[in-house]
Design a protein around this motif. Sequence first.
Motif, PDB file in Angstrom:
ATOM      1  N   VAL A  65       0.851  -1.230   0.070  1.00  8.22           N
ATOM      2  CA  VAL A  65      -0.063  -0.012   0.035  1.00  8.22           C
ATOM      3  C   VAL A  65       0.851   1.319   0.213  1.00  8.22           C
ATOM      4  O   VAL A  65       0.551   2.314  -0.488  1.00  8.22           O
ATOM      5  N   GLN A  66       2.260   1.128   0.250  1.00  8.40           N
ATOM      6  CA  GLN A  66       3.154   2.378   0.424  1.00  8.40           C
ATOM      7  C   GLN A  66       3.793   2.518  -0.795  1.00  8.40           C
ATOM      8  O   GLN A  66       4.438   3.410  -1.051  1.00  8.40           O
ATOM      9  N   VAL A  67       3.794   1.521  -1.723  1.00 12.43           N
ATOM     10  CA  VAL A  67       4.481   1.516  -3.045  1.00 12.43           C
ATOM     11  C   VAL A  67       4.480   2.812  -3.760  1.00 12.43           C
ATOM     12  O   VAL A  67       5.388   3.406  -4.172  1.00 12.43           O
ATOM     13  N   GLU A  88       9.005  -1.267 -10.448  1.00  4.36           N
ATOM     14  CA  GLU A  88      10.297  -1.342 -10.030  1.00  4.36           C
ATOM     15  C   GLU A  88      10.208  -1.470  -8.562  1.00  4.36           C
ATOM     16  O   GLU A  88      10.860  -2.688  -7.759  1.00  4.36           O
ATOM     17  N   VAL A  89       9.604  -0.725  -7.739  1.00  3.52           N
ATOM     18  CA  VAL A  89       9.772  -0.621  -6.450  1.00  3.52           C
ATOM     19  C   VAL A  89       8.728  -1.876  -5.996  1.00  3.52           C
ATOM     20  O   VAL A  89       9.183  -2.337  -4.837  1.00  3.52           O
ATOM     21  N   ARG A  90       7.561  -2.030  -6.398  1.00  2.00           N
ATOM     22  CA  ARG A  90       6.655  -3.311  -6.210  1.00  2.00           C
ATOM     23  C   ARG A  90       7.578  -4.457  -6.277  1.00  2.00           C
ATOM     24  O   ARG A  90       7.379  -5.448  -5.529  1.00  2.00           O
ATOM     25  N   ALA A  91       8.291  -4.647  -7.560  1.00  2.00           N
ATOM     26  CA  ALA A  91       8.969  -5.893  -7.518  1.00  2.00           C
ATOM     27  C   ALA A  91      10.159  -5.918  -6.571  1.00  2.00           C
ATOM     28  O   ALA A  91      10.359  -6.903  -6.097  1.00  2.00           O
ATOM     29  N   LEU A  92      10.839  -4.899  -6.100  1.00  2.00           N
ATOM     30  CA  LEU A  92      11.781  -4.978  -5.068  1.00  2.00           C
ATOM     31  C   LEU A  92      10.998  -5.660  -3.819  1.00  2.00           C
ATOM     32  O   LEU A  92      11.598  -6.333  -3.022  1.00  2.00           O
TER      33      LEU A  92
END
Length: 189
Positions: free
Chosen positions: A139-141, A154-158
Amino acid sequence: MKETLKRAVLLFALLAAVTGVAYPLAVTLIAGAAFPFQAHGSLVAGDDGRVAGSVLIGRDFTAPFYFQSRPSATPVTPYNASHSGGSNLGPTNPILLEQVADRVQVLREAGVTGPIPADLVMASGSGLDPHISLDAALVQVPAVAKARGLPEDEVRALVMTEAVDSPFAGSYVNVFSLNRALDRMGGGG
């Protein structure tokens, strides 16, 4: 009677030496040799070689380009390992309700939208928990990606690579490890 007392004192001294000195020393030495990282507090060094934190204790991340940790209820300072403990505030306590409302407002101001998972606004029993649920991280992505100027994918994949699946606890993420990985990824942080 004197002989019985002498034996009792001798037995007490022997057991105290074995259980109070020999056994703890042996366990400490074996743990230090077999599991050096864990036995020394799971400490993580920063780029400068100084201790940056422990993967076992949460940290207070307040900048918008970091994922927010689970709140801490420890006295004096957040995530104070020398004062571990919860707040003991019940679910209808006005102080707790105000704290939750304040935490929701902070998350909203940081750009978090949609339903907010409880672990982002309620402290754990120890006040030191370094983990949040996978839902709380996801939810913070969008807010973290925007603050860093990085694509959300990219952030979600991390987040997904840092997530741990547990049959007992569900999917969770260590926020300290995630934010360190995020720093390595780059962006506006």
